[in-house]
Design a protein around this motif. Structure first.
Motif, PDB file in Angstrom:
ATOM      1  N   SER A 218       0.976  -1.178  -0.504  1.00  0.00           N
ATOM      2  CA  SER A 218       0.752  -0.061   0.129  1.00  0.00           C
ATOM      3  C   SER A 218       0.936   1.458  -0.160  1.00  0.00           C
ATOM      4  O   SER A 218       0.654   2.522  -1.083  1.00  0.00           O
ATOM      5  CB  SER A 218      -0.650   0.198   1.133  1.00  0.00           C
ATOM      6  N   GLU A 221       2.369   1.292  -3.371  1.00  0.00           N
ATOM      7  CA  GLU A 221       1.645   2.335  -4.389  1.00  0.00           C
ATOM      8  C   GLU A 221       0.954   4.031  -4.062  1.00  0.00           C
ATOM      9  O   GLU A 221       0.612   4.360  -4.675  1.00  0.00           O
ATOM     10  CB  GLU A 221       0.349   1.619  -4.132  1.00  0.00           C
ATOM     11  N   THR A 222       0.479   3.703  -2.733  1.00  0.00           N
ATOM     12  CA  THR A 222       0.665   5.338  -2.836  1.00  0.00           C
ATOM     13  C   THR A 222       1.793   6.599  -3.300  1.00  0.00           C
ATOM     14  O   THR A 222       1.436   7.829  -3.961  1.00  0.00           O
ATOM     15  CB  THR A 222       0.565   5.190  -0.816  1.00  0.00           C
ATOM     16  N   VAL A 224       4.163   5.820  -5.374  1.00  0.00           N
ATOM     17  CA  VAL A 224       4.219   6.086  -6.622  1.00  0.00           C
ATOM     18  C   VAL A 224       3.094   6.965  -7.484  1.00  0.00           C
ATOM     19  O   VAL A 224       3.574   7.909  -8.454  1.00  0.00           O
ATOM     20  CB  VAL A 224       4.645   4.296  -7.841  1.00  0.00           C
ATOM     21  N   ARG A 225       1.840   6.678  -6.733  1.00  0.00           N
ATOM     22  CA  ARG A 225       0.431   7.233  -6.575  1.00  0.00           C
ATOM     23  C   ARG A 225       0.878   9.234  -6.762  1.00  0.00           C
ATOM     24  O   ARG A 225       0.730  10.048  -7.939  1.00  0.00           O
ATOM     25  CB  ARG A 225      -0.974   6.761  -6.503  1.00  0.00           C
ATOM     26  N   ARG A 226       1.463   9.203  -5.774  1.00  0.00           N
ATOM     27  CA  ARG A 226       1.562  10.416  -5.792  1.00  0.00           C
ATOM     28  C   ARG A 226       2.124  11.365  -6.336  1.00  0.00           C
ATOM     29  O   ARG A 226       2.330  12.742  -6.692  1.00  0.00           O
ATOM     30  CB  ARG A 226       2.319  10.623  -4.359  1.00  0.00           C
ATOM     31  N   ARG A 228       3.782  10.158  -9.160  1.00  0.00           N
ATOM     32  CA  ARG A 228       3.495  10.032 -10.868  1.00  0.00           C
ATOM     33  C   ARG A 228       2.117  10.000 -12.188  1.00  0.00           C
ATOM     34  O   ARG A 228       1.733  10.404 -12.765  1.00  0.00           O
ATOM     35  CB  ARG A 228       3.655   8.329 -11.236  1.00  0.00           C
ATOM     36  N   GLU A 229       1.032   9.719 -10.662  1.00  0.00           N
ATOM     37  CA  GLU A 229      -0.249  10.297 -11.666  1.00  0.00           C
ATOM     38  C   GLU A 229      -0.149  12.030 -12.636  1.00  0.00           C
ATOM     39  O   GLU A 229      -0.157  12.798 -11.855  1.00  0.00           O
ATOM     40  CB  GLU A 229      -1.610   9.692 -10.826  1.00  0.00           C
ATOM     41  N   PRO A 230      -0.851  11.709 -13.620  1.00  0.00           N
ATOM     42  CA  PRO A 230      -2.038  11.438 -14.109  1.00  0.00           C
ATOM     43  C   PRO A 230      -0.561   9.802 -14.948  1.00  0.00           C
ATOM     44  O   PRO A 230      -1.310   9.751 -15.823  1.00  0.00           O
ATOM     45  CB  PRO A 230      -3.163  11.920 -14.995  1.00  0.00           C
ATOM     46  N   GLU A 231       0.354   9.938 -15.367  1.00  0.00           N
ATOM     47  CA  GLU A 231       0.618   9.229 -16.172  1.00  0.00           C
ATOM     48  C   GLU A 231       1.304   7.888 -15.872  1.00  0.00           C
ATOM     49  O   GLU A 231       0.989   7.545 -14.945  1.00  0.00           O
ATOM     50  CB  GLU A 231       2.315   9.818 -16.055  1.00  0.00           C
ATOM     51  N   TYR A 233       2.031   3.751 -14.815  1.00  0.00           N
ATOM     52  CA  TYR A 233       2.630   3.246 -14.150  1.00  0.00           C
ATOM     53  C   TYR A 233       2.017   1.982 -14.196  1.00  0.00           C
ATOM     54  O   TYR A 233       0.887   2.056 -13.919  1.00  0.00           O
ATOM     55  CB  TYR A 233       3.275   4.127 -12.729  1.00  0.00           C
TER      56      TYR A 233
END
Length: 326
Positions: A218, A221-222, A224-226, A228-231, A233
């Motif tokens: 978790s 994931e948190t 990388v999302r922080r 990287r998004e909206p790109e 992965y």
């Protein structure tokens, strides 16, 4: 799947002697958005039913020709068609755009699909366009439900049971897809290994170990999302206590920053690990590698480079990020 994409499938029994304008008839059926096959007799209809699984069998009724009673009984005696609804149509002259509107709205005031009064003793009494449409709606809903269940099964097949991240198979599938699409552009991979995890399991037990891996998953994931998004992965459980991150269109330096963010996020968990040699909390070692896919490079080289960088991080004291050398 959109319900409008699901067409009712109809077998139509038309004897060779039956007077019909085929071109006009086929045009109307197409306007009704029906898929259909025309059979010359009940035996042919039964043959087609084995391969088409029809929603309904339509018999244009001509009281001066043929034997509708025999046709009906043959259909109901055959295993493949005995449960298929049979509709009777009295007149082709009623097949027009008004019929189309009646069919689509379910209005029975103008309904050419009615049973013959001359054969009311043996023709089914509860078959109407409205009941047919209800049956087709149920079948469409079942098909949509089946498709959703299949999608769910496919999703489960691509997930790791414990962490609900992508599993190793999905990792390789996604990596191959990105390798093909990132030609002449950057593709980065991060491998992450939990430090002294065997000692953690020996100290706290395997249930605690499973919970620890879920928390780390978790956290990764948190993190990388922080950043990287909206790109695009992908975060995956690579195996055991190893995790992998795929970062399309990201160069080595920025991939290193993602790895450092993951390290900070895992530190923030403060999961106790009294058996660790380097810290009182859970830590991870991370390796970062980047490649520009081309005809002269190989996907496995990228994974090997990230793996070597991760082991370099472990050999140099753990709890750190190491970048693969070009």
């Amino acid at each position: 799947m959109n319900q409008s994409q699901l067409k009712p499938y109809i077998i139509i029994i038309i004897e060779e002697t039956h007077p019909v304008n085929f071109r006009s008839f086929v045009n109307i059926l197409n306007k009704l958005n029906l898929s259909f096959v025309i059979a010359p007799d009940s035996d042919s209809a039964i043959f087609h039913a084995e391969y088409t699984n029809p929603d309904v069998i339509l018999i244009p009724f001509n009281s001066n020709q043929g034997n509708p009673q025999e046709t009906y009984h043959k259909l109901k005696q055959a295993k493949i068609t005995k449960n298929v609804p049979v509709l009777w149509m009295n007149s082709y002259s009623q097949l027009n755009l008004q019929t189309l509107n009646s069919f689509m709205t379910g209005d029975d005031a103008f309904n050419p699909f009615t049973k013959s009064k001359d054969y009311s003793d043996y023709l089914p009494t509860d078959i109407t366009i409205r009941s047919l449409k209800k049956q087709l709606q149920i079948q469409q809903e079942l098909l949509i439900q089946l498709q959703a269940e299949n999608q769910h099964l496919k999703r489960l097949a691509s997930l790791d049971d414990l962490t609900q991240l992508a599993n190793r198979r999905q990792f390789y599938n996604y990596l191959q897809e990105q390798w093909d699409s990132c030609e002449e552009d950057y593709l980065s991979v991060i491998l992450c290994d939990v430090d002294f995890f065997k000692l953690y399991n020996d100290t706290y037990g395997h249930l605690a170990g499973d919970y620890c891996l879920q928390k780390i998953a978790s956290a990764i994931e948190t993190a990388v999302r922080r950043v990287r998004e909206p790109e695009p992965y992908l975060v995956a459980r690579y195996g055991g206590e190893e995790f992998a991150i795929i970062l399309p269109y990201l160069d080595l330096e920025n991939a290193r920053k993602v790895a450092e963010e993951i390290q900070l996020q895992i530190h923030s968990l403060k999961i106790p690990h009294r058996s660790s040699i380097i810290s009182s909390y859970i830590t991870c070692s991370l390796g970062v590698a980047c490649s520009i896919p081309s005809a002269s490079s190989h996907l496995q080289e990228l994974i090997s480079a990230a793996d070597q960088a991760m082991y370099q991080a472990k050999s140099q004291g753990r709890d750190q990020v190491q970048v693969a050398k070009n």
